[in-house]
Scaffold this active site. Structure first.
Site, PDB file in Angstrom:
ATOM      1  N   HIS A 361       0.810  -1.210   0.000  1.00 30.98           N
ATOM      2  CA  HIS A 361       0.000   0.000   0.000  1.00 30.98           C
ATOM      3  C   HIS A 361       0.848   1.266   0.000  1.00 30.98           C
ATOM      4  CE1 HIS A 361      -3.234  -2.848   0.459  1.00 30.98           C
ATOM      5  NE2 HIS A 361      -3.938  -1.911  -0.149  1.00 30.98           N
ATOM      6  N   CYS A 676     -10.235  -2.456 -10.662  1.00 28.78           N
ATOM      7  CA  CYS A 676      -9.768  -1.352  -9.811  1.00 28.78           C
ATOM      8  C   CYS A 676      -8.359  -1.599  -9.280  1.00 28.78           C
ATOM      9  CB  CYS A 676     -10.742  -1.087  -8.676  1.00 28.78           C
ATOM     10  SG  CYS A 676     -10.825  -2.414  -7.478  1.00 28.78           S
TER      11      CYS A 676
HETATM   12  C1  PEP Z   1      -6.678  -4.865  -5.038  1.00 29.67           C
HETATM   13  O1  PEP Z   1      -6.441  -5.765  -4.240  1.00 29.67           O
HETATM   14  O2  PEP Z   1      -6.443  -4.958  -6.252  1.00 29.67           O
HETATM   15  C2  PEP Z   1      -7.245  -3.584  -4.580  1.00 29.67           C
HETATM   16  C3  PEP Z   1      -7.640  -2.677  -5.422  1.00 29.67           C
HETATM   17  O3  PEP Z   1      -7.311  -3.366  -3.247  1.00 29.67           O
HETATM   18  P1  PEP Z   1      -6.076  -3.038  -2.309  1.00 29.67           P
HETATM   19  O4  PEP Z   1      -4.899  -2.734  -3.164  1.00 29.67           O
HETATM   20  O5  PEP Z   1      -6.454  -1.858  -1.473  1.00 29.67           O
HETATM   21  O6  PEP Z   1      -5.915  -4.263  -1.506  1.00 29.67           O
END
Ligand code: PEP
Ligand code: MG
Length: 754
Positions: A361, A676
């Site tokens: 993240h 996403c």
């Molecule tokens: C994903 O896992 O692709 C996502 C968009 O969520 P995060 O990166 O916040 O886990």
């Protein structure tokens, strides 16, 4: 044997220089194995040879002078074979090379073991003896284990040498390799933040001013004692008297006659306060660790805890001494959202995170902020970078430490070229996301992780495809209240009038812990994360949903997205709670008919749910593919672990085939699907996904203009032709080459840095 090994490795780690560390190592190994000779050779890849760096048994004058080519002698052979070689009569072996300078004629038996770090041979450790005998299994396994443990210690020592011990010119241009976190290049000054101090991260350093260091230590002890007094006061009444007595023990330990005295002595000998503390605490703690009595053994933990507290205060004063530079390269062991918030956005130019990988993240946050990031630069003595000039190359994953002016100039040229390209993309941001053949795409933004509210581009997007609600939770020292959440969500919904805003329910756990709700798990990414946690705490889930529903009043653009769904029962339970929250809120507004029922969707990011799409489509309104987690779970690669960072790749053919099947199935079910994850915001990724038939992508703000610019130049019929070849690829590299070739033919590649 284990404790002997541990002690040898710890001693090596604690030596201030590589030379003294290796000298101690060979002495200790020779003693531990009761052999006649131990030597260590280190690889020099520029010269393509192993250099004798330390020996106890061979001619000491040969140290630093005798080298053996990578393909020469027994040392070279150990390096080439990457495994131990155990010989009773080494001199009779065809690979034996006579090296008169080392004077080894008296030895017959030879055991050589490679020291390997991340598949790279760093050196060779040898023991020798005059008897003609094969070293036994215990001796061999001792040396192999030592080699494995030494590898990371040696890398650390090398780094230390590079960032502190070397001459100014040797320091210049030293380059570190990490993993690509976020694209871009920046030049700035390292600003090291160390939230949780840890003795392992402290490298030993001398001081020229023991007086000053003594005063720093006394101050830290004073603050620590005051802290204990406060803690004892708070706990009295809650803890029995004998448990409270631990604070008295801590006080006594810190007093001059005890640990304090030892630490003072180390400082007077020339060690800086942190180093002196580390040396003494580790020595005492180890003595307790080795005791037979379980009660006394536990005291090792107390010593470490105590040392940790003093260290925290020492580091606090150190941190305060460093001013925030004009161009900050934030360097931390684990860059967190709250660290980013500490630095004014205008000053932050790049991020270097020792831990983490491409889709941690921290890296996603960097991309959201549009600043370069390099991740997973493991095993660095962090504080030694403080204040150094750094070039962070987020395209290559390189960091240049103290680069020469001429190098900086070259990078400045690249930075201005980048700026030109971005201006070109930005110039088309207001235009529709339509391919050259008239095919429409829906481009939305991912929001929430970047610090500021990202509504500046709202009119040029189709809405928010993913609002990560966890950021405001992480930034606080307690759960935000319903009212606080209502206000926050309202601002986001308001920022996108008439456009969908997909709000994801709290997705903490994994690499996003809440400071006030610590979870300690062996496998956090396979553990209590996302919906699993919030369904176990309906009070958190319900408050959040109620806040979203209230914030939506008057806007009616809210969509709710459920993270980490792996099972249909989780969907049912979430829908039940959403209904309950809706009834509660509707009731609060006296059934005025103003509380809308939002669409609900599920994130496809755990592989199991990909195989239950028809059932899912009957339960919820839409789905959104989280390629970041889907990749991690399909490939069984922790997205946050730099050690396996090279294996984490969303362009892996298996991931692409899964996505293709998913897209086709969703189409057949007429189940709205969008992407996403980060893949949809990358030029090669978005083209591959568009070729599969995906039309809706949600991405970081900083990628939006570039992706729109690219899609506007694509002919869909041509792009679709690429798909069979992409799906037939055997490696991510092959996929990239194919898509890059396509871009090259369209003369787009050189305008993309893809
Ligand atoms: C994903 O896992 O692709 C996502 C968009 O969520 P995060 O990166 O916040 O886990
Ligand atoms: Mg995810």
């Amino acid at each position: 044997m284990l404790s002997q090994l541990r002690r040898i490795v710890q001693d090596v780690a604690q030596e201030p220089s590589l030379e003294s560390a290796l000298a101690g190592l060979v002495r200790n190994v020779k003693q531990a194995l009761r052999t006649e000779c131990c030597s260590v050779y280190l690889a020099d890849y520029e010269q393509q040879h192993f250099m004798l760096m330390a020996t106890d048994g061979l001619n000491p004058h040969a140290i630093g002078k005798v080298s053996i080519g990578f393909s020469e002698g027994l040392i070279g052979w150990v390096g080439q074979r990457e495994e131990p070689i155990n010989l009773a009569q080494a001199h009779l072996h065809p690979r034996f090379k006579v090296t008169p300078e080392v004077s080894e004629d008296c030895f017959s038996a030879f055991l050589g073991c490679p020291i390997i770090h991340h598949r790279k041979v760093l050196g060779v450790l040898t023991i020798q003896q005059s008897d003609s005998r094969i070293f036994n299994e215990d001796e061999e396994s001792f040396l192999v284990t030592l080699g494995v443990q030494l590898a990371s210690v040696l890398v650390n020592a090398e780094m230390r040498k590079m960032s502190s011990g070397g001459t100014a010119s040797a320091q210049q241009n030293s380059q570190m390799q990490g993993l690509i976190g976020a694209p871009g290049i920046a030049i700035g000054e390292a600003y090291v933040l160390q939230p949780a101090s840890d003795f392992d991260a402290i490298s030993l350093k001398h001081t020229d001013d023991p007086e000053k260091e003594l005063n720093r230590f006394y101050r830290a002890v004073k603050v620590t004692k005051a802290e204990f007094n406060r803690l004892a006061e708070r706990m009295s009444g809650h803890l029995p008297a004998d448990a409270l007595a631990i604070f008295d023990v801590y006080h006594q330990l810190l007093d001059a006659a005890s640990l304090g005295n030892e630490i003072e002595a180390q400082i007077k000998q020339g060690w800086c306060a942190k180093s002196a503390l580390k040396l003494v605490v580790e020595r005492f703690a180890r003595q307790f660790d080795d005791m037979d009595d379980p009660y006394l053994r536990e005291r090792g933990t107390d010593i470490r805890d105590l040392g940790q507290r003093v260290l925290n205060h020492l580091l606090e004063t150190e941190q305060r001494q460093h001013r925030l530079p004009e161009h900050v390269v934030l360097v931390a062991e684990n860059v967190s959202a709250s660290m980013l918030a500490e630095i004014p956005r205008a000053q932050l130019v790049a991020i270097v995170s020792l831990k983490g990988s491409v889709n941690s993240h921290a890296a996603i946050m960097a991309r959201a902020l549009g600043i370069p990031a390099v991740m997973g630069v493991d095993e660095l003595p962090l504080m030694q970078w403080q204040g150094q000039r750094l070039i962070v190359d987020g395209y290559q994953g390189h960091i240049l430490v103290s680069p020469a002016d001429a190098i900086c100039q070259e990078y400045r040229t690249l930075i201005s070229k980048d700026a030109e390209l971005s201006a070109r993309y930005q110039a088309e941001l207001h235009l529709p996301a339509k391919s050259s053949c008239g095919h429409d795409f829906s481009l939305m933004v991912n929001s929430g992780l970047a610090i500021e509210l990202e509504t500046t581009q709202s009119e040029f997007t189709n809405g928010v495809g993913l609002y990560r609600t966890e950021f405001p939770f992480i930034m606080r020292s307690r759960f935000p209240t319903e009212l606080e959440q209502v206000e926050l969500y309202r601002k986001v919904l308001q920022g996108y009038p008439g456009k969908p805003v997909v709000m994801r329910t709290l997705d903490v756990g994994g690499d996003k812990p809440l400071p006030y709700f610590p979870i300690s798990e062996e496998n956090p990414f396979l553990g209590w994360r996302g919906i699993r946690l919030t369904l176990d705490h309906p009070e958190i889930f319900l408050v959040q949903i109620r806040a979203m529903l209230k914030a939506n009043i008057g806007y009616n653009n809210l969509h709710i997205l459920l993270p980490m769904i792996s099972d249909l029962a989780e969907v049912d339970e979430s829908l039940r709670l959403i209904r309950q929250a809706w009834f509660e809120v509707d009731d609060e507004f006296n059934g005025e008919n103003i509380v809308a029922k939002p669409k609900v969707g599920v994130m496809i990011e755990v592989p199991s749910i990909m195989f239950q799409l028809p059932e899912l489509a009957r339960k919820v309104d839409f789905c959104s593919v989280g390629t970041n987690d889907l990749t991690q779970y399909l490939l069984a690669v922790d997205r946050n672990n730099p050690r396996v960072g090279n294996l984490y790749d969303a362009m892996h053919p298996a991931v692409l085939r899964a996505l293709n099947q998913l897209g086709q199935q969703a189409q057949g079910l007429q189940f709205p699907i969008s992407i996403c994850g980060e893949l949809g915001g990358e030029p090669l990724g978005v083209l591959t996904l568009a070729a599969m038939g995906f039309n809706s992508f949600s991405m970081n703000h900083s990628n939006l203009a570039k992706i729109k610019w690219l899609l506007r130049r694509i002919d869909m019929a041509e792009l679709r032709l690429l798909l069979p070849d992409v799906l037939a690829c055997q490696s991510p590299k092959q996929v990239r080459v194919l898509v890059q070739r396509f871009l090259d033919q369209k003369q787009l590649l050189n305008q993309l840095r893809a």
